[in-house]
Scaffold this motif. Structure first.
Motif, PDB file in Angstrom:
ATOM      1  N   PRO A 294       0.776  -0.606   0.257  1.00 14.78           N
ATOM      2  CA  PRO A 294       0.146   0.314  -0.328  1.00 14.78           C
ATOM      3  C   PRO A 294       0.774   1.260  -0.013  1.00 14.78           C
ATOM      4  O   PRO A 294       1.791   0.853   0.887  1.00 14.78           O
ATOM      5  N   ALA A 295       0.367   2.399  -0.625  1.00 13.20           N
ATOM      6  CA  ALA A 295       1.070   3.332  -0.158  1.00 13.20           C
ATOM      7  C   ALA A 295       1.204   3.615   0.889  1.00 13.20           C
ATOM      8  O   ALA A 295       0.169   3.922   1.861  1.00 13.20           O
ATOM      9  N   PRO A 296       2.238   5.029   1.136  1.00 17.65           N
ATOM     10  CA  PRO A 296       3.345   5.637  -0.009  1.00 17.65           C
ATOM     11  C   PRO A 296       4.266   4.374   0.389  1.00 17.65           C
ATOM     12  O   PRO A 296       5.414   5.096  -0.760  1.00 17.65           O
ATOM     13  N   ASP A 297       3.965   3.455   0.334  1.00 16.51           N
ATOM     14  CA  ASP A 297       5.517   2.598   1.008  1.00 16.51           C
ATOM     15  C   ASP A 297       6.104   1.724  -0.347  1.00 16.51           C
ATOM     16  O   ASP A 297       6.782   1.042  -0.798  1.00 16.51           O
ATOM     17  N   GLY A 298       4.095   1.882  -1.368  1.00 17.80           N
ATOM     18  CA  GLY A 298       4.483   1.401  -2.343  1.00 17.80           C
ATOM     19  C   GLY A 298       3.638   1.604  -3.778  1.00 17.80           C
ATOM     20  O   GLY A 298       2.612   2.371  -3.440  1.00 17.80           O
ATOM     21  N   VAL A 299       2.692   1.322  -4.779  1.00 19.43           N
ATOM     22  CA  VAL A 299       2.457   1.533  -5.885  1.00 19.43           C
ATOM     23  C   VAL A 299       0.557   1.378  -4.651  1.00 19.43           C
ATOM     24  O   VAL A 299       0.190   2.430  -5.162  1.00 19.43           O
ATOM     25  N   GLY A 300       0.660   0.300  -3.960  1.00 19.52           N
ATOM     26  CA  GLY A 300      -0.536   0.145  -3.880  1.00 19.52           C
ATOM     27  C   GLY A 300      -1.763  -0.300  -5.034  1.00 19.52           C
ATOM     28  O   GLY A 300      -2.894  -0.622  -4.342  1.00 19.52           O
ATOM     29  N   ARG A 301      -1.326  -1.208  -6.037  1.00 22.76           N
ATOM     30  CA  ARG A 301      -1.941  -2.175  -6.719  1.00 22.76           C
ATOM     31  C   ARG A 301      -1.578  -3.511  -7.097  1.00 22.76           C
ATOM     32  O   ARG A 301       0.160  -3.329  -7.594  1.00 22.76           O
ATOM     33  N   PRO A 302      -1.707  -4.940  -6.177  1.00 17.65           N
ATOM     34  CA  PRO A 302      -1.362  -5.711  -5.994  1.00 17.65           C
ATOM     35  C   PRO A 302      -1.379  -6.057  -7.698  1.00 17.65           C
ATOM     36  O   PRO A 302      -2.248  -6.167  -8.249  1.00 17.65           O
ATOM     37  N   GLU A 303       0.218  -7.324  -8.343  1.00 18.75           N
ATOM     38  CA  GLU A 303       0.641  -7.534  -9.002  1.00 18.75           C
ATOM     39  C   GLU A 303      -0.553  -8.323  -9.671  1.00 18.75           C
ATOM     40  O   GLU A 303      -1.268  -8.948 -10.384  1.00 18.75           O
ATOM     41  N   ASN A 304      -1.322  -9.256  -8.717  1.00 13.59           N
ATOM     42  CA  ASN A 304      -1.972 -10.570  -8.263  1.00 13.59           C
ATOM     43  C   ASN A 304      -3.241 -10.556  -9.550  1.00 13.59           C
ATOM     44  O   ASN A 304      -3.947 -10.846  -9.812  1.00 13.59           O
ATOM     45  N   SER A 305      -3.547  -8.685  -8.744  1.00 11.83           N
ATOM     46  CA  SER A 305      -5.107  -8.433  -9.385  1.00 11.83           C
ATOM     47  C   SER A 305      -5.113  -8.358 -10.818  1.00 11.83           C
ATOM     48  O   SER A 305      -6.349  -8.846 -11.989  1.00 11.83           O
ATOM     49  N   LEU A 306      -4.278  -8.788 -12.113  1.00 14.40           N
ATOM     50  CA  LEU A 306      -4.241  -8.883 -13.033  1.00 14.40           C
ATOM     51  C   LEU A 306      -3.150 -10.105 -12.856  1.00 14.40           C
ATOM     52  O   LEU A 306      -4.281 -11.038 -14.272  1.00 14.40           O
ATOM     53  N   THR A 307      -2.633 -10.993 -13.039  1.00 10.85           N
ATOM     54  CA  THR A 307      -1.837 -11.691 -13.071  1.00 10.85           C
ATOM     55  C   THR A 307      -2.489 -13.570 -12.129  1.00 10.85           C
ATOM     56  O   THR A 307      -2.288 -14.275 -12.477  1.00 10.85           O
ATOM     57  N   GLY A 308      -3.369 -13.020 -11.131  1.00  9.75           N
ATOM     58  CA  GLY A 308      -3.087 -14.325 -10.042  1.00  9.75           C
ATOM     59  C   GLY A 308      -2.573 -14.170  -9.002  1.00  9.75           C
ATOM     60  O   GLY A 308      -2.833 -15.441  -7.996  1.00  9.75           O
ATOM     61  N   VAL A 309      -1.604 -14.000  -9.671  1.00 11.05           N
ATOM     62  CA  VAL A 309       0.065 -15.016  -8.661  1.00 11.05           C
ATOM     63  C   VAL A 309       0.393 -13.126  -8.528  1.00 11.05           C
ATOM     64  O   VAL A 309       1.064 -12.942  -9.655  1.00 11.05           O
TER      65      VAL A 309
END
Length: 481
Positions: A294-309
């Motif tokens: 999660p922001a502000p430590d990261g982008v806050g958009r987990p990659e697995n919401s696209l890839t699944g993993v």
């Protein structure tokens, strides 16, 4: 001594390729090849006068090191790309004398050569399948080494960090030499397999996907192959819209979409605020371009919401014998064997009372890096994604391999272990995960970097058949209601 790089790794039939060459020889020429079922010579240039050019010094004043962040700015040589060249993956070899042997399929890897893709004038005219070469990841790891000199400068080796820039982060230039490494390992065997089995594909690079929001509109299936770690906001937005619109993606890759990048310098460099070295500081935290925190430590958009993993639920095998090294060869425990992905494989999931089969057993299918989903097991012992880490609710786990042994400090590798990156507390055991979900179109994920290697070399009949099923089922878009 001769080395060089291309101005852009993607050109269109009838367009122009720019190369940048440095040599201490009085003259040089260029040999061109197309990479398909074999490495086929397609052209050779006339001789050009040679000249030696030096790399820029490291901006931090690191003794004896060149800059990984600056354009090396060697003089350009522009060449027309003949319209009769067959689109596909190509190599250019930098040749300093007549004694230099022709390359073949066994010598794709090496210095004094670079790859580039030739795209057809009309996208989708040769295939509905688009193969994306993971060029940003290639540049992140490119050390610009040459025979006799380990320059060791990249996003990992003596990196350059820009604390006051906008965006801030580690910077790497796309305009540096480095030869061919990753293409030979992941892509070459898989591309040869595709052509041997009459699966036509068209090619693009990460930069193509980043720049062109309409690139995917001509295709039914996007392939992500091998090691695909670095993605821009635009790449991800274009891929997600493609799926929402009924397009399909097969992630035959892992460590996928782990870092966000910002393309800079008129699209000839990128910046990413990673956990890599900043002087003596390692790991550098917070790494604000990591997708999942999660922001502000990261982008806050987990990659697995696209890839699944996500790589944070998987890990990397560290081998004392070097990359890619040997590792456990147990394969994926099969689940839901009645799914169309498994059609024709003959694999069983144990629902008949017997032991479930293991896809890829006896091969290095899982690793060297692998991604996973947070999961729980139902009353029958079947692994099911919890969705608590951002994995879509529709994600179905088709294969799972629980990683053993595990070392939880990714920044201090332990040999002969799966080294896992930091993640949220309370998650399931780390496990490489193969699965599928729908979000308009269909997204399949192999959960491992070496799927294309095992398929390309036909080391496992199940992996080969599943790949065929994916190509034949997903190359056409899902009809929208």
């Amino acid at each position: 001594m001769i080395e060089g790089y291309v101005g852009r790794e993607s050109v269109t039939s009838g367009g122009e390729l720019t190369v940048h060459v440095s040599t201490d020889a009085p003259r040089f020429r260029l040999r061109f090849y197309r990479l398909g079922r074999e490495l086929e010579p397609v052209a050779e240039s006339d001789w050009y006068p040679g000249s030696l050019h030096l790399p820029p010094p490291h901006p931090d004043g690191v003794p004896g090191r060149s800059s990984p962040a600056d354009d090396w700015d060697w003089p350009p040589l522009a060449l027309p790309v003949p319209e009769d060249w067959t689109p596909g993956m190509h190599l250019v070899q930098f040749v300093e004398d007549d004694e230099s042997p022709l390359l073949d399929a066994s010598t794709v890897e090496g210095p004094a050569r670079e790859f580039f893709v030739v795209r057809p004038k009309r996208a989708g005219s040769r295939s509905t399948v688009l193969y994306k070469k993971s060029t940003f990841t290639r540049h992140a790891y490119n050390r610009s080494d040459r025979p006799g000199e380990d320059r060791a400068v990249s996003l990992y080796d003596h990196p350059v960090y820009l604390p006051d820039a906008t965006p801030r982060g580690h910077k790497v230039s796309l305009h540096r030499p480095g030869g061919v490494i990753d293409l030979a390992y992941w892509d070459a065997p898989f591309i040869a397999w595709l052509e041997r089995n009459d699966y036509p594909v068209e090619f693009c690079t990460d930069l193509d996907l980043h720049e062109d929001p309409e690139l995917l509109s001509s295709y039914g299936l996007l392939l992500s192959v091998g090691h695909d770690e670095y993605w821009s906001d635009a790449m991800r937005a274009h891929a997600e819209r493609f799926v929402r619109d009924g397009g399909n993606i097969a992630f035959l890759s892992a460590n996928t979409c782990w870092w966000r990048i910002h393309v800079t310098d008129r699209n000839t460099a990128f910046v990413s605020d990673t956990d890599h070295h900043v002087g003596d500081d390692y790991p550098h935290l917070p790494a604000t371009d990591q997708w999942w925190p999660p922001a502000p430590d990261g982008v806050g958009r987990p990659e697995n919401s696209l890839t699944g993993v996500s790589f944070r639920n998987g890990g990397m095998w560290a081998s004392s014998t070097g990359w890619p090294g040997d590792r456990p060869r147990d394969g994926y425990t099969v689940q839901h064997a009645d799914h169309w992905v498994f059609a024709g494989t003959g694999l069983r999931d144990g629902s008949d009372g017997g032991e479930p089969d293991r896809l890829g057993a006896g091969t290095p299918l899982v690793g060297y890096e692998c991604d996973g989903a947070d999961y729980t097991r139902d009353a029958d012992g079947v692994a099911r994604a919890t969705g608590e880490d951002g994995t879509p609710d529709s994600f179905l786990i088709l294969g799972i391999y629980v990683l053993e042994p595990v070392h939880e400090d990714f920044h201090d590798f332990k040999w002969s272990h799966w080294n896992g990156p930091a993640r949220e507390p309370g998650r399931s055991p780390r496990a490489a995960t193969m699965g599928i979900h729908t979000a308009g179109g269909t997204v399949f994920t192999a959960g491992t970097t070496d799927w294309p290697v095992v398929c390309g070399h036909e080391q496992d009949a199940g992996v080969v058949r599943i790949t065929r099923n994916l190509l034949e089922r997903l190359r056409h878009r899902t009809a929208r209601p």
